[in-house]
Design a protein around this motif. Structure first.
Motif, PDB file in Angstrom:
ATOM      1  N   CYS A 105      42.631  50.272  42.266  1.00  0.00           N
ATOM      2  CA  CYS A 105      44.178  50.605  41.750  1.00  0.00           C
ATOM      3  C   CYS A 105      44.996  49.470  42.471  1.00  0.00           C
ATOM      4  O   CYS A 105      45.294  49.690  43.704  1.00  0.00           O
ATOM      5  CB  CYS A 105      44.739  51.792  42.080  1.00  0.00           C
ATOM      6  SG  CYS A 105      46.475  52.310  41.733  1.00  0.00           S
ATOM      7  N   CYS A 143      45.463  55.605  37.936  1.00  0.00           N
ATOM      8  CA  CYS A 143      46.051  55.960  39.169  1.00  0.00           C
ATOM      9  C   CYS A 143      47.487  56.042  39.274  1.00  0.00           C
ATOM     10  O   CYS A 143      47.988  55.777  38.081  1.00  0.00           O
ATOM     11  CB  CYS A 143      45.859  54.785  40.090  1.00  0.00           C
ATOM     12  SG  CYS A 143      46.303  53.140  39.713  1.00  0.00           S
ATOM     13  N   TRP A 151      44.743  59.749  42.206  1.00  0.00           N
ATOM     14  CA  TRP A 151      43.856  59.378  41.033  1.00  0.00           C
ATOM     15  C   TRP A 151      43.673  60.498  40.255  1.00  0.00           C
ATOM     16  O   TRP A 151      43.769  61.605  40.517  1.00  0.00           O
ATOM     17  CB  TRP A 151      42.361  59.031  41.095  1.00  0.00           C
ATOM     18  CG  TRP A 151      42.414  57.445  41.905  1.00  0.00           C
ATOM     19  CD1 TRP A 151      42.241  57.345  43.226  1.00  0.00           C
ATOM     20  CD2 TRP A 151      42.049  56.271  41.192  1.00  0.00           C
ATOM     21  NE1 TRP A 151      42.046  55.797  43.308  1.00  0.00           N
ATOM     22  CE2 TRP A 151      42.187  55.310  42.330  1.00  0.00           C
ATOM     23  CE3 TRP A 151      41.999  56.003  39.964  1.00  0.00           C
ATOM     24  CZ2 TRP A 151      41.859  53.908  41.566  1.00  0.00           C
ATOM     25  CZ3 TRP A 151      41.691  54.667  39.362  1.00  0.00           C
ATOM     26  CH2 TRP A 151      41.781  53.689  40.493  1.00  0.00           C
TER      27      TRP A 151
END
Length: 121
Positions: A22, A96, A36
């Motif tokens: 991410c 994310c 997440w």
């Protein structure tokens, strides 16, 4: 405002591993909590894991405890989700999210494109 880009998804056999990334920009990453989430077909989006801005606290859904690990590299403005012992039920689009605290992250409702994870049996 922080801009996030997820990557690292793919097709893997059951029992395999993947590492999701991410990448963040637009806000000081070192003061940003990251989480997440995932959404499987026909199901609601669910929380998977989160890490505090300082990295000292991590949180996991019961379904992934002991198999997944969230981490962050503030120098690279990137957070990771290491997924081990993957199972077909882990198949989902993974997203994310960022916020000032983990609590804010868990209330997130602004989503990017995510990255697809498919686990074959």
């Amino acid at each position: 405002q922080v801009h996030l880009v997820e990557s690292g998804g793919g097709l893997v056999q059951a029992g395999g591993s993947l590492r999701l990334s991410c990448a963040a920009s637009g806000r000081p990453f070192s003061t940003t909590a990251i989480g997440w989430f995932r959404q499987a077909p026909g199901k609601e989006r669910e929380f998977v894991a989160a890490i505090s801005w300082y990295g000292g606290a991590t949180y996991y859904a019961d379904s992934v405890k002991g198999r997944f690990a969230i981490s962050r590299d503030n120098a690279k403005s990137t957070a990771y989700l290491q997924m081990n012992t993957l199972q077909p039920e882990d198949t989902a689009v993974y997203y994310c999210a960022a916020g000032s605290t983990v609590a804010v992250v868990r209330r997130n409702n602004d989503w990017g494109q995510g990255t697809q994870v498919t686990v074959s049996s």
